[in-house]
Design a protein around this motif. Structure first.
Motif, PDB file in Angstrom:
ATOM      1  N   ARG A   1       2.255   2.095  -1.957  1.00 19.46           N
ATOM      2  CA  ARG A   1       1.347   1.738  -0.864  1.00 19.46           C
ATOM      3  C   ARG A   1      -0.075   1.532  -1.388  1.00 19.46           C
ATOM      4  O   ARG A   1      -0.769   0.601  -0.986  1.00 19.46           O
ATOM      5  CB  ARG A   1       1.371   2.835   0.205  1.00 19.46           C
ATOM      6  CG  ARG A   1       0.465   2.540   1.403  1.00 19.46           C
ATOM      7  CD  ARG A   1       0.518   3.665   2.406  1.00 19.46           C
ATOM      8  NE  ARG A   1       1.766   3.683   3.144  1.00 19.46           N
ATOM      9  CZ  ARG A   1       1.878   3.299   4.415  1.00 19.46           C
ATOM     10  NH1 ARG A   1       0.830   2.839   5.074  1.00 19.46           N
ATOM     11  NH2 ARG A   1       3.045   3.366   5.026  1.00 19.46           N
ATOM     12  N   TRP A   2      -0.500   2.412  -2.297  1.00 21.37           N
ATOM     13  CA  TRP A   2      -1.841   2.286  -2.877  1.00 21.37           C
ATOM     14  C   TRP A   2      -1.960   1.004  -3.694  1.00 21.37           C
ATOM     15  O   TRP A   2      -2.955   0.267  -3.579  1.00 21.37           O
ATOM     16  CB  TRP A   2      -2.136   3.510  -3.744  1.00 21.37           C
ATOM     17  CG  TRP A   2      -3.298   3.333  -4.661  1.00 21.37           C
ATOM     18  CD1 TRP A   2      -4.629   3.280  -4.315  1.00 21.37           C
ATOM     19  CD2 TRP A   2      -3.244   3.160  -6.080  1.00 21.37           C
ATOM     20  NE1 TRP A   2      -5.409   3.094  -5.434  1.00 21.37           N
ATOM     21  CE2 TRP A   2      -4.578   3.013  -6.529  1.00 21.37           C
ATOM     22  CE3 TRP A   2      -2.211   3.120  -7.001  1.00 21.37           C
ATOM     23  CZ2 TRP A   2      -4.893   2.831  -7.872  1.00 21.37           C
ATOM     24  CZ3 TRP A   2      -2.520   2.943  -8.339  1.00 21.37           C
ATOM     25  CH2 TRP A   2      -3.853   2.798  -8.752  1.00 21.37           C
TER      26      TRP A   2
ATOM     27  N   GLN B   1      -7.798   6.146   4.796  1.00 22.23           N
ATOM     28  CA  GLN B   1      -7.693   5.535   3.484  1.00 22.23           C
ATOM     29  C   GLN B   1      -6.241   5.144   3.185  1.00 22.23           C
ATOM     30  O   GLN B   1      -5.297   5.630   3.810  1.00 22.23           O
ATOM     31  CB  GLN B   1      -8.199   6.530   2.431  1.00 22.23           C
ATOM     32  CG  GLN B   1      -8.430   5.968   1.054  1.00 22.23           C
ATOM     33  CD  GLN B   1      -8.977   7.023   0.097  1.00 22.23           C
ATOM     34  OE1 GLN B   1      -9.135   8.167   0.434  1.00 22.23           O
ATOM     35  NE2 GLN B   1      -9.263   6.593  -1.124  1.00 22.23           N
ATOM     36  N   ASN B   2      -6.079   4.236   2.231  1.00 16.55           N
ATOM     37  CA  ASN B   2      -4.762   3.878   1.692  1.00 16.55           C
ATOM     38  C   ASN B   2      -3.795   3.360   2.761  1.00 16.55           C
ATOM     39  O   ASN B   2      -2.652   3.816   2.870  1.00 16.55           O
ATOM     40  CB  ASN B   2      -4.155   5.065   0.936  1.00 16.55           C
ATOM     41  CG  ASN B   2      -4.923   5.375  -0.331  1.00 16.55           C
ATOM     42  OD1 ASN B   2      -5.372   4.469  -1.033  1.00 16.55           O
ATOM     43  ND2 ASN B   2      -5.117   6.655  -0.610  1.00 16.55           N
ATOM     44  N   SER B   3      -4.296   2.382   3.536  1.00 16.70           N
ATOM     45  CA  SER B   3      -3.441   1.662   4.484  1.00 16.70           C
ATOM     46  C   SER B   3      -2.735   2.578   5.473  1.00 16.70           C
ATOM     47  O   SER B   3      -1.574   2.377   5.828  1.00 16.70           O
ATOM     48  CB  SER B   3      -2.403   0.826   3.721  1.00 16.70           C
ATOM     49  OG  SER B   3      -3.021  -0.011   2.769  1.00 16.70           O
TER      50      SER B   3
ATOM     51  N   TRP C   1       4.085   6.622  -2.238  1.00 21.28           N
ATOM     52  CA  TRP C   1       2.641   6.559  -1.951  1.00 21.28           C
ATOM     53  C   TRP C   1       1.930   5.672  -2.963  1.00 21.28           C
ATOM     54  O   TRP C   1       1.020   4.927  -2.617  1.00 21.28           O
ATOM     55  CB  TRP C   1       2.046   7.956  -1.975  1.00 21.28           C
ATOM     56  CG  TRP C   1       2.540   8.851  -0.880  1.00 21.28           C
ATOM     57  CD1 TRP C   1       3.478   8.550   0.073  1.00 21.28           C
ATOM     58  CD2 TRP C   1       2.143  10.193  -0.645  1.00 21.28           C
ATOM     59  NE1 TRP C   1       3.678   9.628   0.894  1.00 21.28           N
ATOM     60  CE2 TRP C   1       2.879  10.653   0.482  1.00 21.28           C
ATOM     61  CE3 TRP C   1       1.246  11.055  -1.268  1.00 21.28           C
ATOM     62  CZ2 TRP C   1       2.722  11.949   0.987  1.00 21.28           C
ATOM     63  CZ3 TRP C   1       1.083  12.337  -0.765  1.00 21.28           C
ATOM     64  CH2 TRP C   1       1.814  12.777   0.353  1.00 21.28           C
ATOM     65  N   ARG C   2       2.362   5.766  -4.224  1.00 21.64           N
ATOM     66  CA  ARG C   2       1.734   4.933  -5.245  1.00 21.64           C
ATOM     67  C   ARG C   2       1.954   3.447  -4.929  1.00 21.64           C
ATOM     68  O   ARG C   2       1.048   2.624  -5.096  1.00 21.64           O
ATOM     69  CB  ARG C   2       2.302   5.266  -6.628  1.00 21.64           C
ATOM     70  CG  ARG C   2       1.624   4.509  -7.765  1.00 21.64           C
ATOM     71  CD  ARG C   2       2.190   4.932  -9.113  1.00 21.64           C
ATOM     72  NE  ARG C   2       1.946   6.332  -9.370  1.00 21.64           N
ATOM     73  CZ  ARG C   2       0.813   6.812  -9.878  1.00 21.64           C
ATOM     74  NH1 ARG C   2      -0.182   5.975 -10.192  1.00 21.64           N
ATOM     75  NH2 ARG C   2       0.669   8.106 -10.101  1.00 21.64           N
TER      76      ARG C   2
ATOM     77  N   LEU D   1      -1.988   5.836   5.127  1.00 22.19           N
ATOM     78  CA  LEU D   1      -1.085   6.822   4.542  1.00 22.19           C
ATOM     79  C   LEU D   1      -1.157   8.192   5.222  1.00 22.19           C
ATOM     80  O   LEU D   1      -0.132   8.887   5.310  1.00 22.19           O
ATOM     81  CB  LEU D   1      -1.354   6.945   3.037  1.00 22.19           C
ATOM     82  CG  LEU D   1      -0.431   7.843   2.228  1.00 22.19           C
ATOM     83  CD1 LEU D   1       1.034   7.446   2.394  1.00 22.19           C
ATOM     84  CD2 LEU D   1      -0.825   7.826   0.747  1.00 22.19           C
TER      85      LEU D   1
ATOM     86  N   THR E   1      -4.166  12.898  -0.725  1.00 20.11           N
ATOM     87  CA  THR E   1      -4.706  11.792  -1.524  1.00 20.11           C
ATOM     88  C   THR E   1      -5.641  10.891  -0.720  1.00 20.11           C
ATOM     89  O   THR E   1      -6.101   9.885  -1.263  1.00 20.11           O
ATOM     90  CB  THR E   1      -3.576  10.913  -2.089  1.00 20.11           C
ATOM     91  OG1 THR E   1      -2.873  10.275  -1.015  1.00 20.11           O
ATOM     92  CG2 THR E   1      -2.588  11.730  -2.898  1.00 20.11           C
ATOM     93  N   CYS E   2      -5.909  11.214   0.523  1.00 21.50           N
ATOM     94  CA  CYS E   2      -6.660  10.303   1.392  1.00 21.50           C
ATOM     95  C   CYS E   2      -7.877  10.969   2.012  1.00 21.50           C
ATOM     96  O   CYS E   2      -7.794  12.097   2.506  1.00 21.50           O
ATOM     97  CB  CYS E   2      -5.771   9.790   2.525  1.00 21.50           C
ATOM     98  SG  CYS E   2      -4.392   8.773   1.984  1.00 21.50           S
TER      99      CYS E   2
ATOM    100  N   ALA F   1      -5.217  -0.495  -1.389  1.00 22.04           N
ATOM    101  CA  ALA F   1      -6.567  -0.306  -1.914  1.00 22.04           C
ATOM    102  C   ALA F   1      -6.730  -0.870  -3.321  1.00 22.04           C
ATOM    103  O   ALA F   1      -7.762  -1.482  -3.638  1.00 22.04           O
ATOM    104  CB  ALA F   1      -6.922   1.179  -1.897  1.00 22.04           C
TER     105      ALA F   1
END
Length: 238
Positions: free
Chosen positions: A184-185, A93-95, A181-182, A97, A37-38, A189
């Motif tokens: 974190r997103w 991306q995404n902190s 993960w969701r 991840l 996802t990143c 972001a």
């Protein structure tokens, strides 16, 4: 009004010294893997080498030298090759991840059948002495190179199924983690994007009140020389 206080766009960074351990094909470097996802980017700050990538479009090798900037999207299998003391600032991306779970190594198919089998082949002994951690990191790297070379050979021979099968296995291995993960997103972001939208709305009304709440942040690495997928990492944040 909310102001996002993380790094711009919820990107995370780490400093990477790429492994110089030799592999079965005579190259030195890191562990091939993909993110699901990143996107990830490399800013090369020293040394020389390359990044080998494998996608459904084929194999590619991109040279790396000081000043190089390379990035790739989710699904890109990537393998760093260290020719001469390669050092990179990694943008994630995404902190962050990619270093917090969004990665599947290109292990041979027998290790991708279920999460327990995969975890046993990839986990590093967290409380072990450094030599034992290094042995484990090197062993999983060698397994991933074995799998990567097989995927590359099949793709270059015109057989797309092994790569497609790896994609299916990778998606199955991470399915149970997507709720985390969701979160974190959403806190990273997505929150950064919402904050920008609110600021634009305010500015469109002639309201710059959020400017009075400006802040400055600074950090030193929270860990130095951590064994990562591609090399020794200096990491920031938790």
């Amino acid at each position: 009004m909310v102001t996002f206080e993380g790094l711009p766009g919820a990107v995370a960074v780490s400093h990477l010294r790429v492994y110089d351990w030799p592999t079965e094909d005579g190259l030195r470097g890191g562990t091939p893997h993909l993110h699901l996802t990143c996107s990830e980017g490399y800013v090369v700050v020293g040394g020389a080498g390359s990044v080998q990538t494998l996608t459904a479009s084929g194999f590619r090798q991109t040279p790396l030298a000081a000043g190089s900037l390379v990035w790739f999207t989710p699904g890109t299998i990537h393998r760093l090759v260290n020719d001469d003391a390669l050092r990179i600032v990694v943008l994630m991306q995404n902190s962050g991840l990619p270093e917090a779970g969004d990665a599947v190594l290109t292990l041979p198919p027998r290790y991708l059948t279920d999460t327990d089998t995969y975890r046993a082949a990839t986990a590093l002994p967290a409380d072990a002495a450094e030599p034992e951690q290094e042995r484990a990191a090197r062993a999983r790297r060698d397994l991933a190179v074995e799998g990567f070379l097989a995927l590359r050979r099949a793709t270059e021979a015109g057989d797309p199924e092994p790569l497609a099968a790896f994609h299916r296995a990778a998606a199955a291995l991470v399915k149970h983690r997507t709720d985390d993960w969701r979160g974190r997103w959403e806190q990273g972001a997505a929150a950064a994007s919402r904050a920008t939208g609110e600021q634009l709305d305010s500015l469109a009304r002639g309201d710059g009140g959020h400017l009075a709440r400006a802040s400055v942040y600074a950090e030193q690495p929270s860990a130095y020389g951590k064994f990562g997928m591609c090399g020794r990492l200096d990491v920031y944040g938790g």
